[in-house]
Design a protein around this motif. Sequence first.
Motif, PDB file in Angstrom:
ATOM      1  N   THR A  61      19.181  -3.953 -18.187  1.00  0.00           N
ATOM      2  CA  THR A  61      19.404  -4.115 -16.633  1.00  0.00           C
ATOM      3  C   THR A  61      20.356  -4.987 -16.115  1.00  0.00           C
ATOM      4  OG1 THR A  61      17.568  -6.059 -16.809  1.00  0.00           O
ATOM      5  CG2 THR A  61      16.997  -3.516 -16.350  1.00  0.00           C
ATOM      6  N   GLY A  62      20.936  -5.491 -16.987  1.00  0.00           N
ATOM      7  CA  GLY A  62      21.950  -6.514 -16.657  1.00  0.00           C
ATOM      8  C   GLY A  62      23.257  -5.801 -15.887  1.00  0.00           C
ATOM      9  N   LEU A  63      23.867  -6.458 -14.969  1.00  0.00           N
ATOM     10  CA  LEU A  63      25.093  -5.954 -14.174  1.00  0.00           C
ATOM     11  C   LEU A  63      26.387  -5.897 -15.069  1.00  0.00           C
ATOM     12  CD1 LEU A  63      24.066  -7.517 -10.808  1.00  0.00           C
ATOM     13  CD2 LEU A  63      23.324  -5.417 -11.607  1.00  0.00           C
ATOM     14  N   SER A  64      26.833  -4.664 -14.996  1.00  0.00           N
ATOM     15  CA  SER A  64      28.276  -4.593 -15.412  1.00  0.00           C
ATOM     16  C   SER A  64      29.389  -5.277 -14.403  1.00  0.00           C
ATOM     17  CB  SER A  64      28.584  -3.034 -15.664  1.00  0.00           C
ATOM     18  OG  SER A  64      28.798  -2.451 -14.338  1.00  0.00           O
ATOM     19  N   PHE A  65      30.633  -5.172 -15.014  1.00  0.00           N
ATOM     20  CA  PHE A  65      31.524  -5.928 -14.194  1.00  0.00           C
ATOM     21  C   PHE A  65      31.645  -5.010 -12.953  1.00  0.00           C
ATOM     22  CE2 PHE A  65      35.789  -6.216 -12.813  1.00  0.00           C
ATOM     23  CZ  PHE A  65      36.043  -7.516 -12.618  1.00  0.00           C
ATOM     24  N   GLU A  69      31.185  -6.176  -8.876  1.00  0.00           N
ATOM     25  CA  GLU A  69      32.151  -5.836  -7.843  1.00  0.00           C
ATOM     26  C   GLU A  69      31.279  -5.204  -6.702  1.00  0.00           C
ATOM     27  OE1 GLU A  69      35.088  -3.181  -9.771  1.00  0.00           O
ATOM     28  OE2 GLU A  69      36.553  -4.834  -9.724  1.00  0.00           O
ATOM     29  N   ILE A  70      30.444  -4.207  -6.834  1.00  0.00           N
ATOM     30  CA  ILE A  70      29.685  -3.803  -5.623  1.00  0.00           C
ATOM     31  C   ILE A  70      28.871  -4.891  -4.873  1.00  0.00           C
ATOM     32  CG2 ILE A  70      27.803  -2.207  -5.145  1.00  0.00           C
ATOM     33  CD1 ILE A  70      28.676  -0.546  -7.486  1.00  0.00           C
ATOM     34  N   LEU A  71      28.452  -5.710  -5.934  1.00  0.00           N
ATOM     35  CA  LEU A  71      27.385  -7.017  -5.255  1.00  0.00           C
ATOM     36  C   LEU A  71      28.348  -7.822  -4.318  1.00  0.00           C
ATOM     37  CD1 LEU A  71      25.239  -9.118  -7.345  1.00  0.00           C
ATOM     38  CD2 LEU A  71      26.767 -10.186  -5.686  1.00  0.00           C
ATOM     39  N   PHE A  72      29.472  -8.010  -4.622  1.00  0.00           N
ATOM     40  CA  PHE A  72      30.206  -8.822  -3.830  1.00  0.00           C
ATOM     41  C   PHE A  72      31.075  -8.157  -2.524  1.00  0.00           C
ATOM     42  CE2 PHE A  72      30.238 -11.752  -7.442  1.00  0.00           C
ATOM     43  CZ  PHE A  72      30.097 -13.002  -6.702  1.00  0.00           C
ATOM     44  N   ALA A  73      30.981  -6.729  -2.701  1.00  0.00           N
ATOM     45  CA  ALA A  73      31.298  -5.920  -1.715  1.00  0.00           C
ATOM     46  C   ALA A  73      30.254  -5.971  -0.625  1.00  0.00           C
ATOM     47  CB  ALA A  73      31.761  -4.461  -2.075  1.00  0.00           C
ATOM     48  N   VAL A  74      28.938  -5.994  -1.064  1.00  0.00           N
ATOM     49  CA  VAL A  74      27.967  -6.082  -0.168  1.00  0.00           C
ATOM     50  C   VAL A  74      27.634  -7.478   0.392  1.00  0.00           C
ATOM     51  CG1 VAL A  74      25.330  -5.637   0.216  1.00  0.00           C
ATOM     52  CG2 VAL A  74      26.764  -4.478  -1.468  1.00  0.00           C
TER      53      VAL A  74
END
Length: 370
Positions: A61-65, A69-74
């Motif tokens: 369940t760890g986030l990929s790179f 990127e999606i996280l910081f776009a949000v």
Amino acid sequence: MTNLDNIDTFLDKSLKEYQEQYESLQTQSENLINRTDNILDFIDHTPQILNDLDNQFEKKTGLSFFEVEILFAVVGFQLLRQYLLTKFPLRLDDQISAKTTDGYVKTSSNRRHRYYEPSLEEIITNPVPFDANLGANGALKGGGKLGHRVTAIGHDPLLGLIFGTANIATSTLTTNLFDSYHIKTINSRDAFTEKANTGLVLGYTIKKLLGPVDDKQKVAISFIKEIIHLRSDLHTHNSLPLPLISVIDGEFASRLASYGLDFSNVVTISKQAILANLINSLAAMYHYSFYDGEIDEELYRVKTKKIIMYSNIIASVTNLAAVGITKNVNLLDVGGIGVAIYETITSVKYRKKVKREFIIGRYDEMFEDL
């Protein structure tokens, strides 16, 4: 064959069967001992096994790179929303707010009064009657800080759509006690004259609404004028009371407004929360569009919720820092912070549930394979 030979044959056969049974029991006993040893060893290593399963869950369940990127776009979209779309508006005085409201037209009182039956021209060219206070003689008392915006029900954001529209269509004013008054022109100003019947105020409005086109037009224009007036009052210094509270307790509605619980703030906070949720929903849909089935769907959803939770927390912390540095409370993203808190609570709860199911499920499978 003699009886003695038969006995020997029987004994040999029985002995062989007993020997086979003994060997079978011995094998089963050894297997049971081995399984028991395995179970005991499994139990002894349970803490390590659970820790390994926990690490597996975190890895899956760890986030990929790309997901980071999606996280910081949000985060970026949330920050743009905070500072461009949903910050608290500056409060204006009534005149300036009216001038900057689309559809507002400056009017003056010139009512050629006919009971409950103003002409379309009068409806258009006269002020809304529920702003009158000349000659009120206590009819509008009890409004506290908000004054007539509490006691004249045409200013209620919800009930005003009914009573305010009816007041405009009939040249009347209805109070939060549901008493009504005819409004006439005295020295070019709207003024109270005599009591009206609230039932007739609504009755004449309904009659016009169901009547010929000219009468329907009067109600339609009255409704539009009510909307424009509410909008012009919305972001003024006193704003509007919260819906419905005025008819329950006018002074309480005014007290709430003095603590910041007026309709302007409620509208802004609701807008913040709605748009924050919209961004979260779009982000979740975008992330799910990349689901390829390599991991369980629930585990993938944990990753989605992580993106939403962490991005909301970062955006909210950034907002609080900006407010602290600038000392500008109009930048405070109350609705967005509320959404971030909700997302954190629900995300943690969901993650715990899925993690528990993952670990217990894998543990049971390993136990069954012993």
